[in-house]
Write a protein that holds these residues in place. Structure first.
Motif, PDB file in Angstrom:
ATOM      1  N   ILE A 149      -3.958   0.345 -38.262  1.00  0.00           N
ATOM      2  CA  ILE A 149      -3.184   0.961 -39.234  1.00  0.00           C
ATOM      3  C   ILE A 149      -1.800  -0.345 -39.351  1.00  0.00           C
ATOM      4  O   ILE A 149      -2.186  -1.387 -38.716  1.00  0.00           O
ATOM      5  CB  ILE A 149      -1.535   1.426 -38.086  1.00  0.00           C
ATOM      6  CG1 ILE A 149      -1.626   0.933 -36.421  1.00  0.00           C
ATOM      7  CG2 ILE A 149      -2.863   3.140 -37.944  1.00  0.00           C
ATOM      8  CD1 ILE A 149      -0.270   2.120 -35.915  1.00  0.00           C
ATOM      9  N   THR A 150      -1.278  -0.273 -40.291  1.00  0.00           N
ATOM     10  CA  THR A 150      -0.598  -1.501 -40.952  1.00  0.00           C
ATOM     11  C   THR A 150       0.398  -0.148 -41.158  1.00  0.00           C
ATOM     12  O   THR A 150       1.408   0.586 -41.414  1.00  0.00           O
ATOM     13  CB  THR A 150      -0.880  -1.818 -42.813  1.00  0.00           C
ATOM     14  OG1 THR A 150      -1.971  -2.321 -42.117  1.00  0.00           O
ATOM     15  CG2 THR A 150      -0.163  -2.396 -43.058  1.00  0.00           C
ATOM     16  N   VAL A 151       1.633  -1.137 -40.364  1.00  0.00           N
ATOM     17  CA  VAL A 151       3.083  -0.551 -40.373  1.00  0.00           C
ATOM     18  C   VAL A 151       3.642  -1.069 -41.089  1.00  0.00           C
ATOM     19  O   VAL A 151       4.005  -2.724 -40.584  1.00  0.00           O
ATOM     20  CB  VAL A 151       3.918  -0.453 -38.781  1.00  0.00           C
ATOM     21  CG1 VAL A 151       4.951   0.255 -38.703  1.00  0.00           C
ATOM     22  CG2 VAL A 151       2.994  -0.134 -38.373  1.00  0.00           C
ATOM     23  N   ILE A 152       4.150  -0.969 -41.919  1.00  0.00           N
ATOM     24  CA  ILE A 152       5.612  -2.315 -42.753  1.00  0.00           C
ATOM     25  C   ILE A 152       6.973  -1.195 -42.902  1.00  0.00           C
ATOM     26  O   ILE A 152       6.849  -0.099 -43.956  1.00  0.00           O
ATOM     27  CB  ILE A 152       4.963  -1.886 -44.535  1.00  0.00           C
ATOM     28  CG1 ILE A 152       3.934  -2.669 -44.723  1.00  0.00           C
ATOM     29  CG2 ILE A 152       5.900  -2.833 -44.911  1.00  0.00           C
ATOM     30  CD1 ILE A 152       3.250  -2.291 -45.814  1.00  0.00           C
ATOM     31  N   ASP A 153       7.847  -1.757 -42.339  1.00  0.00           N
ATOM     32  CA  ASP A 153       9.185  -0.367 -42.570  1.00  0.00           C
ATOM     33  C   ASP A 153       8.871   0.402 -41.601  1.00  0.00           C
ATOM     34  O   ASP A 153      10.000   1.521 -42.604  1.00  0.00           O
ATOM     35  CB  ASP A 153       9.815  -0.848 -43.119  1.00  0.00           C
ATOM     36  CG  ASP A 153      10.107  -2.373 -43.646  1.00  0.00           C
ATOM     37  OD1 ASP A 153      10.294  -3.037 -42.958  1.00  0.00           O
ATOM     38  OD2 ASP A 153      10.144  -2.721 -44.954  1.00  0.00           O
ATOM     39  N   LEU A 154       8.415   0.857 -41.001  1.00  0.00           N
ATOM     40  CA  LEU A 154       7.846   2.398 -40.035  1.00  0.00           C
ATOM     41  C   LEU A 154       7.016   2.787 -41.184  1.00  0.00           C
ATOM     42  O   LEU A 154       6.920   4.122 -41.297  1.00  0.00           O
ATOM     43  CB  LEU A 154       9.016   3.239 -39.503  1.00  0.00           C
ATOM     44  CG  LEU A 154      10.165   2.629 -38.557  1.00  0.00           C
ATOM     45  CD1 LEU A 154      11.385   3.051 -38.063  1.00  0.00           C
ATOM     46  CD2 LEU A 154       8.637   2.024 -37.613  1.00  0.00           C
ATOM     47  N   VAL A 155       6.442   2.849 -42.217  1.00  0.00           N
ATOM     48  CA  VAL A 155       4.982   3.673 -43.163  1.00  0.00           C
ATOM     49  C   VAL A 155       4.662   3.083 -42.621  1.00  0.00           C
ATOM     50  O   VAL A 155       3.502   1.827 -42.245  1.00  0.00           O
ATOM     51  CB  VAL A 155       5.404   2.556 -45.059  1.00  0.00           C
ATOM     52  CG1 VAL A 155       4.933   3.419 -45.202  1.00  0.00           C
ATOM     53  CG2 VAL A 155       7.175   3.330 -45.540  1.00  0.00           C
TER      54      VAL A 155
END
Length: 376
Positions: A149-155
């Protein structure tokens, strides 16, 4: 690829737009190179340069070292998962690698809680030094197969990594009875609804009649349902694989059927085995070998049985097949050269499985990019 285009979700559009804005990238190890490395790893060869591998793909080096410590052979699919993750991390310029088994506190608590809500356990992290962006390689029961998974600013963008020829989920089917007939239970359909149409097409299947042969006779529609619905249930937004030139490619998980050759399969003898649950059938099938049976002790001429070989290509006999559905481990047998003797209670029975398979045999990066760019 005919018919009206399937729209992309917001998350699919975001992650794919970024992916295809980056220059096309070759997978860090080709399929041929991975096969060579896998061969060296499973043979514990001194020719495998683990230090060099650690520099290029530290997750893979750690997985190999762990397999050595545990005495297991590493799975070839693990190679592709680690290699694909590192390839994607390189593309995103995530230069910091963290092994979560050695550093449980690197991931911020808010991100860790989010991952936990997906029933995933972090294994490796590829991150920027400021932790603002992370690619997290994880796994968990019932979670995404490769669970990256990729997490960017909790997205969170959920990503499944698959080799060009791969299976989706391959669960055990419900155990058949002494009559050998396929069982389709409400619990199984609740847990794996994507396989209902495939199972209904084989509802008269008898495993004792077809043992030794896999079943691949399914309609195109039922296989398509199994593959596409598999990733809806497992929350995968996209699938990453490689094209026939070794370039890294990203596809929407619910649109695999546009790009892959799909197949279905029931295996009477799957990968998991259990204590015998059809003892009457076992006794009946053993009679073909004219065994000597005293109580629960059985003696059979060894040359009448096929052998099971240990994984890894070392040729060592790990067991003896009584039929394609039943076997006994060599370690549980007494071997006098002509006969093997074993206790019936030591016999194992292989459980049937069901799966959908995808083959990206003619996939081309430029075709995929061109197709989806019109939706960005």
């Amino acid at each position: 690829m005919k018919g009206e285009r399937i729209p992309l979700t917001k998350l699919q559009k975001e992650i794919m737009q970024e992916f295809y804005s980056i220059a096309l990238t070759k997978v860090i190890f080709t399929k041929k190179e991975r096969e060579y490395l896998w061969d060296l790893a499973t043979k514990r060869s001194s020719n495998l340069d683990l230090q060099n591998l650690k520099e290029k793909c530290p997750a893979l080096e750690h997985q190999i070292q762990k397999s050595y410590e545990q005495g297991n052979n590493i799975q070839s699919a693990v190679f592709s998962e680690c290699v694909y993750a590192q390839t994607f991390a390189n593309m995103l310029k995530l230069d910091l690698f963290i092994n979560c088994s050695g550093d449980q506190k690197f991931i911020p608590s808010s991100v860790a809680n989010l991952i936990d809500s997906y029933n995933l356990v972090p294994r490796y992290v590829y991150s920027t030094k400021d932790k603002r962006r992370m690619l997290i390689q994880a796994g968990g029961c019932g979670g995404i197969d490769s669970a990256l998974i990729t997490v960017i600013d909790l997205v969170i963008y959920t990503i499944e990594f698959k080799e060009p020829g791969a299976k989706i989920t391959e669960p055990d089917l419900p155990k058949y009875g002494e009559d050998g007939k396929l069982k389709i239970t409400e619990k199984f359909l609740h847990d794996y609804p994507q396989f209902e149409a495939m199972l209904n097409e084989q509802k008269d299947l008898n495993f004792f009649e077809i043992m030794g042969h896999n079943i691949n006779d399914f309609s195109e529609a039922s296989i398509k349902l199994a593959v596409s619905n598999n990733y809806v249930k497992k929350y995968a937004d996209v699938i990453c694989t490689e094209d026939n030139n070794g370039y890294f490619v990203m596809l929407p998980a619910n649109q695999v059927q546009l790009w892959a050759d799909l197949q279905g399969e029931i295996r009477p003898a799957g990968r998991n085995h259990y204590k015998v649950w059809t003892p009457v059938a076992l006794s009946r099938l053993m009679l073909q070998y004219e065994p000597d049976i005293v109580g629960t002790t059985v003696r059979i001429e060894k040359n009448k049985l096929d052998v099971r070989k240990a994984r890894g290509g070392n040729g060592k006999i790990s067991g003896y097949k009584i039929t394609p559905l039943f076997f006994v481990y060599a370690k549980d047998c007494e071997d006098d050269g002509k006969y093997i003797t074993f206790n019936l209670m030591k016999v194992q029975q292989l459980n049937p499985t069901i799966a959908g398979k995808m083959f990206f045999t003619s996939l081309k990066y430029e075709e995929v990019k061109s197709y989806y760019q019109q939706m960005f």
